[in-house]
Write a protein that holds these residues in place. Structure first.
Motif, PDB file in Angstrom:
ATOM      1  N   CYS A  61     -51.150 -32.106 -11.929  1.00 52.28           N
ATOM      2  CA  CYS A  61     -50.066 -31.120 -12.050  1.00 52.28           C
ATOM      3  C   CYS A  61     -50.514 -29.730 -11.959  1.00 52.28           C
ATOM      4  N   ALA A 115     -37.555 -27.889 -10.127  1.00 51.18           N
ATOM      5  CA  ALA A 115     -38.723 -27.836 -10.903  1.00 51.18           C
ATOM      6  C   ALA A 115     -38.649 -28.380 -12.304  1.00 51.18           C
ATOM      7  N   LEU A 118     -38.753 -32.151 -12.121  1.00 58.58           N
ATOM      8  CA  LEU A 118     -39.876 -32.643 -11.685  1.00 58.58           C
ATOM      9  C   LEU A 118     -40.934 -32.577 -13.128  1.00 58.58           C
ATOM     10  N   LEU A 119     -40.605 -31.245 -14.014  1.00 53.99           N
ATOM     11  CA  LEU A 119     -41.437 -31.069 -15.162  1.00 53.99           C
ATOM     12  C   LEU A 119     -40.996 -32.344 -16.328  1.00 53.99           C
ATOM     13  N   VAL A 122     -42.885 -35.602 -15.148  1.00 55.16           N
ATOM     14  CA  VAL A 122     -44.174 -35.575 -15.399  1.00 55.16           C
ATOM     15  C   VAL A 122     -44.738 -35.834 -16.728  1.00 55.16           C
ATOM     16  N   SER A 123     -43.645 -35.754 -17.591  1.00 54.61           N
ATOM     17  CA  SER A 123     -43.919 -35.626 -19.248  1.00 54.61           C
ATOM     18  C   SER A 123     -43.681 -37.177 -19.555  1.00 54.61           C
ATOM     19  N   ILE A 141     -50.908 -31.484 -18.292  1.00 52.75           N
ATOM     20  CA  ILE A 141     -49.665 -31.898 -17.752  1.00 52.75           C
ATOM     21  C   ILE A 141     -48.456 -31.021 -18.613  1.00 52.75           C
ATOM     22  N   ASP A 144     -46.827 -27.126 -15.825  1.00 47.77           N
ATOM     23  CA  ASP A 144     -46.582 -26.384 -14.638  1.00 47.77           C
ATOM     24  C   ASP A 144     -46.336 -27.536 -13.695  1.00 47.77           C
ATOM     25  N   ALA A 145     -44.959 -27.623 -13.158  1.00 50.91           N
ATOM     26  CA  ALA A 145     -44.675 -28.540 -12.019  1.00 50.91           C
ATOM     27  C   ALA A 145     -44.427 -28.057 -10.798  1.00 50.91           C
ATOM     28  N   VAL A 148     -47.015 -31.291  -7.695  1.00 46.04           N
ATOM     29  CA  VAL A 148     -47.739 -32.512  -8.374  1.00 46.04           C
ATOM     30  C   VAL A 148     -48.207 -33.357  -7.084  1.00 46.04           C
TER      31      VAL A 148
END
Length: 186
Positions: A61, A115, A118-119, A122-123, A141, A144-145, A148
């Motif tokens: 990421c 975004a 997406l954030l 990824v969490s 991670i 910042d998304a 990715v």
């Protein structure tokens, strides 16, 4: 009918080879091209592919980390995910450069609708606990998304990853690049 049995050539951009397609396959591909979002489950399949990458430590990421990975090991990149509509001009310029690099090097690229979503993806999955320092596979991670990257698995692709890969392939045939935006849910 002669046309139905005559194979046609179609160029595969990812491997630079030509494959034959029957008329049935061409009609299926054309239907996908007419409606790029033809697969209504593509958002959930992409979400699952991202989560699998996260859990298997194949996720990178952030603009800087993704750019480094693309420069050093582009052949290991399975999917590059870029959010649409970023307000920051600097991030937009970086994304444009990453998109150009991906298209030039045959790296599969997916645009997503947000975004923020997406954030959240990824969490990690709901109900899972992130580790203490928000690091997966040695990469930070959670902050910042803007880009990715999901790398190829060591084994074979999962069913969800395969669906996403086939959808991206159909999208690349449908136009000169990834124009459809995937709506992801968290």
């Amino acid at each position: 009918m002669f046309i139905a049995t005559c194979p046609l050539l179609q160029r595969d951009r990812s491997t630079e080879i030509y494959t034959t397609m029957t008329l049935t396959e061409i009609n299926e591909n054309t239907n996908m091209q007419k409606d790029p979002q033809h697969n209504p489950n593509i958002g959930s399949n992409l979400r699952e592919a991202i989560w699998q990458g996260l859990e298997q430590e194949r996720l990178t990421c952030g603009m800087l980390d993704c750019a480094k990975l693309l420069e050093s090991n582009p052949e290991n990149v399975m999917i590059c995910v870029i959010p649409e509509a970023v307000d920051d001009v600097t991030v937009h310029i970086h994304q444009t450069l990453i998109v150009a690099f991906c298209l030039e090097n045959g790296i599969r690229l997916v645009r997503v609708d947000s975004a923020d979503k997406l954030l959240k993806l990824v969490s990690g999955r709901k109900g899972t606990k992130p580790n203490d320092n928000d690091v997966v596979g040695g990469r930070a991670i959670g902050h910042d998304a803007g880009c990715v990257i999901v790398q190829y698995p060591e084994d074979s692709l999962s069913a969800e990853e395969d669906v996403v890969m086939q959808w991206i392939k159909a999208m690349m045939y449908a136009s000169d690049g990834p124009t459809a935006v995937v709506n992801i849910s968290v």
